[in-house]
Enzyme design. Sequence first.
Site, short mmCIF file in Angstrom:
data_model
loop_
_atom_site.label_atom_id
_atom_site.label_comp_id
_atom_site.label_asym_id
_atom_site.label_seq_id
_atom_site.Cartn_x
_atom_site.Cartn_y
_atom_site.Cartn_z
CB CYS A 157 -0.94 0.01 1.21
SG CYS A 157 -2.16 -1.31 1.19
CG HIS A 194 -6.31 1.64 -0.32
ND1 HIS A 194 -5.17 2.22 -0.85
CD2 HIS A 194 -5.85 0.67 0.54
CE1 HIS A 194 -4.10 1.65 -0.35
NE2 HIS A 194 -4.48 0.70 0.50
CB CYS A 199 -0.59 0.74 7.61
SG CYS A 199 -2.17 0.43 6.79
N GLY A 258 1.68 -3.72 4.13
CA GLY A 258 1.68 -5.14 4.42
C GLY A 258 3.04 -5.62 4.90
#
Length: 410
Positions: free
Chosen positions: A92, A366, A396, A398
């Site tokens: 992300c 997103h 944040c 992964g």
Amino acid sequence: MADVFIYDALRTPRGRGKAGKGGLSGHHPQELLAQTLNVLADRLKLDKNLIEDVSMGCVSQVKEQGACITRNALIAAQWPEDVGGYTVNKFCGSGLEALNGIAAKIAAGFIDAGIGGGVESMSRVPMGSDGSMIDGLNEKLRKRLFMVPQGISADLIATREGFTRADVDAFALASQQKAARAIEEKRFARSMYAFKNDDGSVALDKDEHPRADTTAESLGGLQPAFAQLGASPMGPNGETVDALALLRYPDTKAIDHVHTAGNSSGIVDGAAAILLGSKEFGVKAGLKPRAKIRAIGTAGAEPVIMLTAPAPASAKALKKAGMSVGDIDLWEINEAFAVVPLQTIKALGIDPARVNVNGGAIALGHPLGATGAILLNTALDELERTGKATALTTLCIGGGMGIATIIERV
């Protein structure tokens, strides 16, 4: 190190990420990026030969998004053949990492100008299309540490830090309300262009995911999204996913599943591009800078709970810039799940009134590889609209990572 300036930023609308149903779903992801690059260049009357490198984030780099989508998009856009590019996957955080990479090259003096951003067509290349999950299907690693799906991690954070279903639903409702106000007041107008079909007709000219009619009652009626997954056996000895997560946190008796489709980020398609350059580039191109990059920060965190690294990444960026939390006027904290900004606000002591003032990914969606660039773009526009000075964008990531970038309006 040289100053790095942001000269302009542009994005597509965020289209619904369902095949055949979203306004961008009928278009190849290379074309989403190609049109974005061309509209940005046309708007600025940019000499494309001045661009020395292009970096784009993209998470699912397979099928239509494989084979270095950045280079193929440049070719599709008919840019000069000597303008190269590369594609970044930092989950992300990919779009912001791509942008930071170009910024670092400019700061070091290796290039004078480049474009960073990202693209993701989640309708055409859905999450998990690469078949690898977060851990790359490494059975040896799984025996030592099992990285659970992110929804389980989000619920684990909420459980351990005391965020209730009411807390995450209230945050989600506010995201929808703030996004609805931003859309009504046309706060996204400067940086969002109407994506067009090949015949010149408009394919999409607005974000498709927001639900302005969302209420506390409608959110409260949704079922937990990850409870069934948490109860599923996935471990080597038949352990449930929840049990695998709790192996790292034996002091937590059970996971309270509070996240739903309504308080988690939306699945959408989109692309974004941001033009960066040195002061000398701006003079040569006849462009006025809009902001400069003050600092960047990255951090790792425990990979099972996974989503808590925006706080340490932001702290690192602040330290590099010689700033404190209170020095930041606007915060863009990606709403992958409602608990992520809630936990970051709590960990750093941020004033909630400065966070995601135009809504976030819960309302707007997103598009994985593009989101970091879109958030920074949104922050820049809001700084200019309000006359404020500084913004910090963080996501944040992964596997237990975080990324942050601080910009200052000029």
